[in-house]
Design a protein around this motif. Sequence first.
Motif, PDB file in Angstrom:
ATOM      1  N   GLN A 291      -6.594  16.647  -9.008  1.00 50.12           N
ATOM      2  CA  GLN A 291      -6.521  16.080 -10.297  1.00 50.12           C
ATOM      3  C   GLN A 291      -6.154  14.742 -10.384  1.00 50.12           C
ATOM      4  OE1 GLN A 291      -5.217  18.663 -13.373  1.00 50.12           O
ATOM      5  NE2 GLN A 291      -7.003  20.080 -13.101  1.00 50.12           N
ATOM      6  N   GLU A 292      -6.519  13.763 -11.294  1.00 45.89           N
ATOM      7  CA  GLU A 292      -6.073  12.468 -11.189  1.00 45.89           C
ATOM      8  C   GLU A 292      -4.810  12.391 -11.156  1.00 45.89           C
ATOM      9  OE1 GLU A 292      -7.792   9.351 -13.213  1.00 45.89           O
ATOM     10  OE2 GLU A 292     -10.124   9.965 -12.846  1.00 45.89           O
ATOM     11  N   GLU A 293      -3.974  13.328 -12.098  1.00 46.06           N
ATOM     12  CA  GLU A 293      -2.631  13.096 -12.474  1.00 46.06           C
ATOM     13  C   GLU A 293      -1.823  13.378 -11.128  1.00 46.06           C
ATOM     14  OE1 GLU A 293      -1.010  15.709 -15.286  1.00 46.06           O
ATOM     15  OE2 GLU A 293       1.079  14.844 -14.784  1.00 46.06           O
ATOM     16  N   TYR A 294      -2.185  14.163 -10.285  1.00 48.76           N
ATOM     17  CA  TYR A 294      -1.450  14.405  -9.077  1.00 48.76           C
ATOM     18  C   TYR A 294      -1.839  13.259  -7.921  1.00 48.76           C
ATOM     19  CZ  TYR A 294       0.192  16.103  -4.361  1.00 48.76           C
ATOM     20  OH  TYR A 294       0.624  16.537  -3.262  1.00 48.76           O
ATOM     21  N   TYR A 295      -2.995  12.938  -8.025  1.00 47.27           N
ATOM     22  CA  TYR A 295      -3.564  11.668  -7.277  1.00 47.27           C
ATOM     23  C   TYR A 295      -2.577  10.498  -7.470  1.00 47.27           C
ATOM     24  CZ  TYR A 295      -6.120   7.714  -5.441  1.00 47.27           C
ATOM     25  OH  TYR A 295      -6.513   6.863  -4.827  1.00 47.27           O
ATOM     26  N   HIS A 296      -2.283  10.204  -8.613  1.00 45.51           N
ATOM     27  CA  HIS A 296      -1.510   9.251  -9.074  1.00 45.51           C
ATOM     28  C   HIS A 296      -0.165   9.273  -8.457  1.00 45.51           C
ATOM     29  CE1 HIS A 296      -4.397   6.621 -10.594  1.00 45.51           C
ATOM     30  NE2 HIS A 296      -4.750   7.674 -11.382  1.00 45.51           N
ATOM     31  N   THR A 297       0.465  10.576  -8.631  1.00 53.30           N
ATOM     32  CA  THR A 297       1.641  10.529  -8.634  1.00 53.30           C
ATOM     33  C   THR A 297       1.857  10.613  -6.946  1.00 53.30           C
ATOM     34  OG1 THR A 297       1.949  12.659 -10.056  1.00 53.30           O
ATOM     35  CG2 THR A 297       3.311  12.750  -8.432  1.00 53.30           C
ATOM     36  N   ALA A 298       1.014  11.022  -6.204  1.00 54.80           N
ATOM     37  CA  ALA A 298       1.247  11.060  -4.742  1.00 54.80           C
ATOM     38  C   ALA A 298       0.939   9.768  -4.073  1.00 54.80           C
ATOM     39  CB  ALA A 298       0.193  12.124  -4.046  1.00 54.80           C
ATOM     40  N   THR A 299       0.157   8.918  -4.580  1.00 56.54           N
ATOM     41  CA  THR A 299      -0.161   7.592  -4.153  1.00 56.54           C
ATOM     42  C   THR A 299       0.798   6.737  -4.509  1.00 56.54           C
ATOM     43  OG1 THR A 299      -1.749   7.412  -5.755  1.00 56.54           O
ATOM     44  CG2 THR A 299      -2.744   7.782  -3.768  1.00 56.54           C
ATOM     45  N   ASN A 300       1.528   7.013  -5.556  1.00 59.61           N
ATOM     46  CA  ASN A 300       2.793   6.119  -6.181  1.00 59.61           C
ATOM     47  C   ASN A 300       3.890   6.436  -5.369  1.00 59.61           C
ATOM     48  OD1 ASN A 300       1.381   4.942  -8.386  1.00 59.61           O
ATOM     49  ND2 ASN A 300       1.907   6.421  -9.929  1.00 59.61           N
ATOM     50  N   LEU A 301       4.147   7.763  -4.796  1.00 58.83           N
ATOM     51  CA  LEU A 301       5.104   7.906  -3.898  1.00 58.83           C
ATOM     52  C   LEU A 301       4.784   7.173  -2.635  1.00 58.83           C
ATOM     53  CD1 LEU A 301       7.650   9.732  -3.655  1.00 58.83           C
ATOM     54  CD2 LEU A 301       6.410  11.136  -2.301  1.00 58.83           C
ATOM     55  N   LEU A 302       3.711   7.125  -2.018  1.00 61.43           N
ATOM     56  CA  LEU A 302       3.319   6.180  -0.814  1.00 61.43           C
ATOM     57  C   LEU A 302       3.685   4.779  -1.236  1.00 61.43           C
ATOM     58  CD1 LEU A 302       0.073   7.752   0.149  1.00 61.43           C
ATOM     59  CD2 LEU A 302       2.254   8.017   1.460  1.00 61.43           C
ATOM     60  N   LYS A 303       3.378   4.198  -2.418  1.00 66.03           N
ATOM     61  CA  LYS A 303       3.537   2.838  -2.781  1.00 66.03           C
ATOM     62  C   LYS A 303       5.205   2.418  -3.020  1.00 66.03           C
ATOM     63  CE  LYS A 303      -0.842   2.362  -4.992  1.00 66.03           C
ATOM     64  NZ  LYS A 303      -1.308   2.915  -6.236  1.00 66.03           N
ATOM     65  N   ASP A 304       5.746   3.298  -3.373  1.00 67.97           N
ATOM     66  CA  ASP A 304       7.188   3.299  -3.776  1.00 67.97           C
ATOM     67  C   ASP A 304       8.039   3.302  -2.547  1.00 67.97           C
ATOM     68  OD1 ASP A 304       7.096   3.427  -6.537  1.00 67.97           O
ATOM     69  OD2 ASP A 304       8.312   5.327  -6.907  1.00 67.97           O
ATOM     70  N   TYR A 305       7.490   3.993  -1.544  1.00 65.03           N
ATOM     71  CA  TYR A 305       8.430   3.915  -0.343  1.00 65.03           C
ATOM     72  C   TYR A 305       7.707   2.540   0.619  1.00 65.03           C
ATOM     73  CZ  TYR A 305      11.143   7.831  -0.652  1.00 65.03           C
ATOM     74  OH  TYR A 305      12.335   8.773  -1.093  1.00 65.03           O
ATOM     75  N   GLU A 306       6.870   1.780   0.048  1.00 72.43           N
ATOM     76  CA  GLU A 306       6.181   0.630   0.650  1.00 72.43           C
ATOM     77  C   GLU A 306       5.800   1.002   2.047  1.00 72.43           C
ATOM     78  OE1 GLU A 306       9.440  -2.293   0.179  1.00 72.43           O
ATOM     79  OE2 GLU A 306       9.718  -1.725  -1.711  1.00 72.43           O
ATOM     80  N   LEU A 307       4.949   2.335   2.201  1.00 70.48           N
ATOM     81  CA  LEU A 307       4.481   2.402   3.436  1.00 70.48           C
ATOM     82  C   LEU A 307       3.128   1.780   3.459  1.00 70.48           C
ATOM     83  CD1 LEU A 307       5.310   6.390   3.646  1.00 70.48           C
ATOM     84  CD2 LEU A 307       6.709   4.419   4.534  1.00 70.48           C
ATOM     85  N   MET A 308       2.719   1.605   4.763  1.00 75.62           N
ATOM     86  CA  MET A 308       1.254   1.112   4.780  1.00 75.62           C
ATOM     87  C   MET A 308      -0.004   2.005   4.391  1.00 75.62           C
ATOM     88  SD  MET A 308      -0.019  -0.897   8.167  1.00 75.62           S
ATOM     89  CE  MET A 308       1.462  -1.939   8.684  1.00 75.62           C
ATOM     90  N   ILE A 309      -0.670   1.352   3.272  1.00 77.46           N
ATOM     91  CA  ILE A 309      -1.807   2.206   2.795  1.00 77.46           C
ATOM     92  C   ILE A 309      -3.028   1.566   2.673  1.00 77.46           C
ATOM     93  CG2 ILE A 309      -0.462   3.973   1.581  1.00 77.46           C
ATOM     94  CD1 ILE A 309      -0.952   2.025  -0.889  1.00 77.46           C
ATOM     95  N   ASN A 310      -2.999   0.391   3.053  1.00 74.06           N
ATOM     96  CA  ASN A 310      -4.209  -0.622   2.952  1.00 74.06           C
ATOM     97  C   ASN A 310      -5.040  -0.621   4.032  1.00 74.06           C
ATOM     98  OD1 ASN A 310      -4.225  -0.482  -0.023  1.00 74.06           O
ATOM     99  ND2 ASN A 310      -2.946  -2.086   0.045  1.00 74.06           N
ATOM    100  N   LEU A 311      -5.966  -0.364   4.211  1.00 75.25           N
ATOM    101  CA  LEU A 311      -6.759  -0.517   5.742  1.00 75.25           C
ATOM    102  C   LEU A 311      -7.465  -2.008   5.731  1.00 75.25           C
ATOM    103  CD1 LEU A 311      -6.803   2.315   6.527  1.00 75.25           C
ATOM    104  CD2 LEU A 311      -9.232   2.254   7.020  1.00 75.25           C
ATOM    105  N   LYS A 312      -7.281  -2.553   6.816  1.00 81.09           N
ATOM    106  CA  LYS A 312      -7.938  -3.843   6.905  1.00 81.09           C
ATOM    107  C   LYS A 312      -9.426  -3.632   7.114  1.00 81.09           C
ATOM    108  CE  LYS A 312      -4.330  -6.709   8.064  1.00 81.09           C
ATOM    109  NZ  LYS A 312      -3.310  -5.943   9.066  1.00 81.09           N
ATOM    110  N   ASP A 313     -10.275  -4.601   6.917  1.00 81.38           N
ATOM    111  CA  ASP A 313     -11.813  -4.336   7.063  1.00 81.38           C
ATOM    112  C   ASP A 313     -11.896  -4.669   8.717  1.00 81.38           C
ATOM    113  OD1 ASP A 313     -14.349  -4.031   6.747  1.00 81.38           O
ATOM    114  OD2 ASP A 313     -14.674  -6.010   5.972  1.00 81.38           O
ATOM    115  N   GLU A 314     -11.517  -3.565   9.437  1.00 82.67           N
ATOM    116  CA  GLU A 314     -11.719  -4.055  10.857  1.00 82.67           C
ATOM    117  C   GLU A 314     -12.320  -2.748  11.604  1.00 82.67           C
ATOM    118  OE1 GLU A 314      -7.688  -3.824  12.707  1.00 82.67           O
ATOM    119  OE2 GLU A 314      -7.105  -2.536  10.845  1.00 82.67           O
TER     120      GLU A 314
END
Length: 361
Positions: A291-314
Amino acid sequence: MNKLEVKINATKESSYPIFIGENLLENAYDYIEQYTKANNYLVVTNETVYSIYGEKLKSNNSKFIILPDGEIYKNMDTLNRILDRALEVKLERKDAIIALGGGVIGDIAGFAASIYQRGIDYVQIPTTLLAQVDSSVGGKVAVNHFLGKNLIGSFYQPKLVLSDINTLKTLDIRQFKTGLSEVLKYSFIEKSCKCEKHFNFLEFLQSNRTEIYNKNPEVLKKLINICCKLKSSIVNKDEKEKGLRAILNFGHTYAHAIEKLTGYDKYTHGEAVSMGMKLIFDLSLEINCIQEEYYHTATNLLKDYELMINLKDEFNHEEFYESMLSDKKVSDKKINFVIPIAPKEVTIKNNIDKKTILQGI
Ligand SMILES: NC(=O)c1ccc[n+]([C@@H]2O[C@H](COP(=O)([O-])OP(=O)(O)OC[C@H]3O[C@@H](n4cnc5c(N)ncnc54)[C@H](O)[C@@H]3O)[C@@H](O)[C@H]2O)c1
Ligand SMILES: [Zn+2]
């Protein structure tokens, strides 16, 4: 100080304690002597860790081997060097190897212990966050082969694990975050770990971010304790990865391909895992498993911890897919994905089509 017991197949002889606390290195041999019958020890460590913590492990009965620092040295040549040194210092069957360092040292020293004179005792003293929450628990020991990571190894449990959280003070931020990536992983699989105790680890991580980054000792002890409990609860039920243990690979199917295609030196393992976890949340949303709600909770946690989440186009799609197919976790040419399905819950799916898999790459 916390103590928890890892029980392998519920047998007493293959069970061992994990001690988590401060200043444990100061009295390391008091703990070690309780759980081994060794007269002599070979401490396996690397230059970096030796220069900071080597002194604390010196004793009349200890010899050292100081290896160069780096994943590239986790190979058969270094393994031979450890075995040569063990023979040179006349380590006997009832003596023990002590692994002092991060996951690289733990894996190679544990593997050396598993084959030296058909197996001698070993002790894990993990000094990175990743090693304290992950690699020192569970008994997987290995070296790399030029054809792939951890291809040569075995399952061999230590006699005890001593996690001194003071060692994390000298760990640089990049390595600390690498460990945090695995920490967050546990919060996404918690319910599926079949641990008797429920922690609500996700909430713990949401509310303790600052304390964790400030390395607050009480919070770190609790965090490592929860991770070890979750991992050991899985390992207790599935030591040799026949089923349940596979959920520890959450985010790792993508991560292994990222690491392999970038030569294992561009990103740390944790960076690849955080990117892999974001990809798997995206995938799960795409195939309507979450569900979208949990998707946002989880991905926000990754962002809050400033972990690397964006893939480069490589990455080239074909190469990426090929690389996923050659992972040693693949069976019958089907890629097994550990998919998030609800808060803290995952399931395994292997019928996802190639196009969907590669969507985020
Ligand atoms: N056996 C398992 O179940 C398992 C699980 C996960 C990872 N691993 C393995 O673990 C390895 C990665 O482990 P890692 O992330 O700990 O890397 P690492 O062992 O290379 O350590 C990372 C860096 O930190 C340095 N270091 C270690 N402790 C330090 C300290 N207290 N202060 C300052 N610097 C310190 C090391 O010298 C190294 O440069 C990989 O080889 C991986 O395959 C094994
Ligand atoms: Zn990992």
